[in-house]
Design a protein around this motif. Sequence first.
Motif, mmCIF file in Angstrom:
data_model
loop_
_atom_site.group_PDB
_atom_site.id
_atom_site.type_symbol
_atom_site.label_atom_id
_atom_site.label_comp_id
_atom_site.label_asym_id
_atom_site.label_seq_id
_atom_site.Cartn_x
_atom_site.Cartn_y
_atom_site.Cartn_z
ATOM 1 N N ALA A 225 0.831 -1.206 0.000
ATOM 2 C CA ALA A 225 0.000 0.000 0.000
ATOM 3 C C ALA A 225 0.862 1.252 0.000
ATOM 4 N N LYS A 226 0.454 2.208 -0.787
ATOM 5 C CA LYS A 226 1.134 3.503 -0.848
ATOM 6 C C LYS A 226 0.098 4.554 -0.455
ATOM 7 N N LEU A 227 0.200 5.014 0.793
ATOM 8 C CA LEU A 227 -0.822 5.882 1.373
ATOM 9 C C LEU A 227 -0.337 7.315 1.501
ATOM 10 N N VAL A 228 -1.277 8.239 1.399
ATOM 11 C CA VAL A 228 -1.024 9.652 1.646
ATOM 12 C C VAL A 228 -1.834 10.033 2.885
ATOM 13 N N HIS A 229 -1.153 10.644 3.860
ATOM 14 C CA HIS A 229 -1.783 11.001 5.127
ATOM 15 C C HIS A 229 -2.312 12.433 5.069
ATOM 16 N N PHE A 230 -3.596 12.599 5.374
ATOM 17 C CA PHE A 230 -4.206 13.909 5.514
ATOM 18 C C PHE A 230 -4.540 14.124 6.981
ATOM 19 N N ASP A 231 -3.947 15.142 7.606
ATOM 20 C CA ASP A 231 -4.285 15.536 8.974
ATOM 21 C C ASP A 231 -5.105 16.809 8.854
ATOM 22 N N LEU A 232 -6.396 16.729 9.135
ATOM 23 C CA LEU A 232 -7.308 17.829 8.852
ATOM 24 C C LEU A 232 -7.408 18.867 9.962
ATOM 25 N N ILE B 220 -8.824 5.234 4.436
ATOM 26 C CA ILE B 220 -8.640 4.590 5.729
ATOM 27 C C ILE B 220 -8.748 5.676 6.797
ATOM 28 N N PRO B 221 -9.808 5.651 7.606
ATOM 29 C CA PRO B 221 -9.921 6.675 8.645
ATOM 30 C C PRO B 221 -8.939 6.401 9.776
ATOM 31 N N LEU B 222 -8.213 7.438 10.187
ATOM 32 C CA LEU B 222 -7.310 7.321 11.320
ATOM 33 C C LEU B 222 -8.049 7.869 12.531
ATOM 34 N N VAL B 223 -8.264 7.019 13.510
ATOM 35 C CA VAL B 223 -8.980 7.412 14.722
ATOM 36 C C VAL B 223 -8.013 7.314 15.886
ATOM 37 N N GLN B 224 -7.795 8.441 16.551
ATOM 38 C CA GLN B 224 -6.884 8.446 17.687
ATOM 39 C C GLN B 224 -7.485 7.634 18.828
ATOM 40 N N SER B 225 -6.612 7.022 19.606
ATOM 41 C CA SER B 225 -7.052 6.228 20.752
ATOM 42 C C SER B 225 -6.823 7.022 22.038
ATOM 43 N N PHE B 226 -7.085 6.415 23.168
ATOM 44 C CA PHE B 226 -6.976 7.092 24.449
ATOM 45 C C PHE B 226 -5.565 7.624 24.723
ATOM 46 N N GLY B 227 -4.559 7.031 24.134
ATOM 47 C CA GLY B 227 -3.200 7.510 24.321
ATOM 48 C C GLY B 227 -2.984 8.896 23.753
ATOM 49 N N HIS B 228 -3.881 9.341 22.870
ATOM 50 C CA HIS B 228 -3.785 10.676 22.282
ATOM 51 C C HIS B 228 -4.882 11.617 22.775
#
Length: 101
Positions: free
Chosen positions: A12-19, A87-95
């Motif tokens: 996989a070749k992914l591009v990360h978007f931090d909105l 692919i949705p990135l969902v932060q966990s409790f550590g963040h």
Amino acid sequence: MSRFDCSSPDFAKLVHFDLKGAPPVVSYYEQVFALFKKLGATGILMEYEDMFPYQDDLQIVCQPDVYSVEEIQKIQSLAAENGLDVIPLVQSFGHLEVNFL
């Protein structure tokens, strides 16, 4: 010799978007997704942050200019048209950020 073959179609070749902060307008995705496809990307890692249109109790974490449900659907549709998985990135409790008044 590396165990991973980055040229493999299975890689996989992914591009990360931090909105968070300055999310793009939806029309921007039309242009950039086509470019990513040409460059060989296979997906988008979408970190919606506070731009996701949460409902009910979670609505308090949204920005005032949050994407609408229709805009999220349009982003996903544009990605699909360009062969990009979202692919949705969902932060966990550590963040988790907690502010006490």
